[in-house]
Every structure is written in C-alpha cells, then in structure tokens.
Write a protein that holds these residues in place. Structure first.
Motif, PDB file in Angstrom:
ATOM      1  N   MET A   1       0.839  -1.191   0.000  1.00 40.30           N
ATOM      2  CA  MET A   1       0.000   0.000   0.000  1.00 40.30           C
ATOM      3  C   MET A   1       0.876   1.243   0.000  1.00 40.30           C
ATOM      4  O   MET A   1       1.177   1.785   1.041  1.00 40.30           O
ATOM      5  N   SER A   2       1.275   1.647  -1.169  1.00 37.12           N
ATOM      6  CA  SER A   2       2.067   2.869  -1.252  1.00 37.12           C
ATOM      7  C   SER A   2       1.140   4.056  -1.501  1.00 37.12           C
ATOM      8  O   SER A   2       0.009   3.896  -1.952  1.00 37.12           O
ATOM      9  N   GLY A   3       1.635   5.219  -1.215  1.00 37.52           N
ATOM     10  CA  GLY A   3       0.858   6.429  -1.399  1.00 37.52           C
ATOM     11  C   GLY A   3       0.277   6.923  -0.085  1.00 37.52           C
ATOM     12  O   GLY A   3      -0.359   6.171   0.635  1.00 37.52           O
ATOM     13  N   LYS A   4       0.522   8.185   0.206  1.00 41.54           N
ATOM     14  CA  LYS A   4       0.095   8.710   1.510  1.00 41.54           C
ATOM     15  C   LYS A   4      -1.413   8.891   1.630  1.00 41.54           C
ATOM     16  O   LYS A   4      -1.934   8.954   2.730  1.00 41.54           O
ATOM     17  N   TRP A   5      -2.125   8.949   0.523  1.00 37.77           N
ATOM     18  CA  TRP A   5      -3.551   9.228   0.583  1.00 37.77           C
ATOM     19  C   TRP A   5      -4.417   7.991   0.773  1.00 37.77           C
ATOM     20  O   TRP A   5      -5.542   8.092   1.239  1.00 37.77           O
ATOM     21  N   LYS A   6      -3.927   6.824   0.401  1.00 33.67           N
ATOM     22  CA  LYS A   6      -4.754   5.617   0.470  1.00 33.67           C
ATOM     23  C   LYS A   6      -5.229   5.329   1.889  1.00 33.67           C
ATOM     24  O   LYS A   6      -6.383   4.970   2.107  1.00 33.67           O
ATOM     25  N   TRP A   7      -4.356   5.462   2.842  1.00 28.81           N
ATOM     26  CA  TRP A   7      -4.720   5.209   4.239  1.00 28.81           C
ATOM     27  C   TRP A   7      -5.797   6.192   4.701  1.00 28.81           C
ATOM     28  O   TRP A   7      -6.735   5.818   5.391  1.00 28.81           O
ATOM     29  N   VAL A   8      -5.651   7.439   4.292  1.00 28.98           N
ATOM     30  CA  VAL A   8      -6.618   8.468   4.696  1.00 28.98           C
ATOM     31  C   VAL A   8      -7.977   8.195   4.051  1.00 28.98           C
ATOM     32  O   VAL A   8      -9.020   8.324   4.706  1.00 28.98           O
ATOM     33  N   ILE A   9      -7.973   7.806   2.790  1.00 30.80           N
ATOM     34  CA  ILE A   9      -9.221   7.492   2.093  1.00 30.80           C
ATOM     35  C   ILE A   9      -9.922   6.316   2.772  1.00 30.80           C
ATOM     36  O   ILE A   9     -11.127   6.360   3.019  1.00 30.80           O
ATOM     37  N   LEU A  10      -9.165   5.274   3.096  1.00 30.61           N
ATOM     38  CA  LEU A  10      -9.751   4.128   3.794  1.00 30.61           C
ATOM     39  C   LEU A  10     -10.344   4.552   5.131  1.00 30.61           C
ATOM     40  O   LEU A  10     -11.423   4.114   5.521  1.00 30.61           O
ATOM     41  N   TRP A  11      -9.628   5.400   5.839  1.00 27.84           N
ATOM     42  CA  TRP A  11     -10.104   5.877   7.140  1.00 27.84           C
ATOM     43  C   TRP A  11     -11.422   6.643   6.980  1.00 27.84           C
ATOM     44  O   TRP A  11     -12.372   6.426   7.728  1.00 27.84           O
ATOM     45  N   LEU A  12     -11.483   7.533   5.995  1.00 23.32           N
ATOM     46  CA  LEU A  12     -12.706   8.303   5.752  1.00 23.32           C
ATOM     47  C   LEU A  12     -13.878   7.386   5.428  1.00 23.32           C
ATOM     48  O   LEU A  12     -14.979   7.562   5.952  1.00 23.32           O
ATOM     49  N   LEU A  13     -13.645   6.409   4.563  1.00 23.27           N
ATOM     50  CA  LEU A  13     -14.724   5.503   4.175  1.00 23.27           C
ATOM     51  C   LEU A  13     -15.140   4.589   5.320  1.00 23.27           C
ATOM     52  O   LEU A  13     -16.295   4.182   5.402  1.00 23.27           O
ATOM     53  N   SER A  14     -14.215   4.291   6.210  1.00 22.95           N
ATOM     54  CA  SER A  14     -14.574   3.441   7.353  1.00 22.95           C
ATOM     55  C   SER A  14     -15.472   4.197   8.328  1.00 22.95           C
ATOM     56  O   SER A  14     -16.269   3.596   9.041  1.00 22.95           O
ATOM     57  N   ARG A  15     -15.364   5.506   8.345  1.00 25.01           N
ATOM     58  CA  ARG A  15     -16.151   6.328   9.263  1.00 25.01           C
ATOM     59  C   ARG A  15     -17.516   6.698   8.691  1.00 25.01           C
ATOM     60  O   ARG A  15     -18.479   6.835   9.426  1.00 25.01           O
ATOM     61  N   ASP A  16     -17.572   6.902   7.379  1.00 24.30           N
ATOM     62  CA  ASP A  16     -18.808   7.395   6.766  1.00 24.30           C
ATOM     63  C   ASP A  16     -19.531   6.366   5.911  1.00 24.30           C
ATOM     64  O   ASP A  16     -20.567   6.677   5.343  1.00 24.30           O
TER      65      ASP A  16
END
Length: 91
Positions: A1-16
């Motif tokens: 999982m490279s890329g700094k945004w992927k983790w943030v996107i997953l986090w956002l989708l896990s919350r909403d």
C-alpha cells in the motif's frame, strides 16, 4: 500500500460508510483530482473499496469500503494511537 492518501481514504470511508467523489475531494483539500482518481483506482483494484456508478446525468459515483478494506482499520487505529503517544517526543 504505497501512497500517503490511500490510508486516509480508507479511514474516511470506514467512518462514513459511503462517500461520493466530491465529498472525498472536499475532505482532502490538498489532493489533486489526478492523484485522488489514481488512489481510488488503486484501492478498487486491490479490492479495498467498492465503486458504484449510477447511470444518470450528471454522473453519480459512490465509494465504500469492502470487508477486505475493513481488515486494515485496526492497523490504522493502532498507528493513530502510536502517533498520539509519540507526537510530543519530536520536541
């Protein structure tokens, strides 16, 4: 999982649970459209998020986290806890 945004996107989708492209872009105001589009495609190809397209005008696309993607959330939570505990150590 490279890329700094992927983790943030997953986090956002896990919350909403479900977010439209524009909502994700709004939450990540420093990401370019090209980068966001690429990160979403990569997450989808790795079966970590679902992309649902509605046949209408204007186009409507929704993203949600998959069961496989949800297995990464405990790791993200541990990373966040570690960051909270060690944030003050950099001073």
């Amino acid at each position: 999982m490279s890329g700094k945004w992927k983790w943030v996107i997953l986090w956002l989708l896990s919350r909403d649970n479900v977010k439209r492209y524009g909502e994700i872009k709004k939450d990540l105001d420093h990401i370019t459209h090209k980068m966001l589009s690429q990160q979403l495609k990569d997450l989808e190809s790795n079966l970590l998020i679902n992309r649902k397209e509605y046949p209408q005008i204007p186009p409507k696309v929704e993203y949600s986290i998959t069961e496989k993607g949800k297995t990464l959330i405990p790791i993200l939570e541990l990373m966040a806890q570690w960051g909270d505990k060690n944030h003050s150590d950099k001073n």
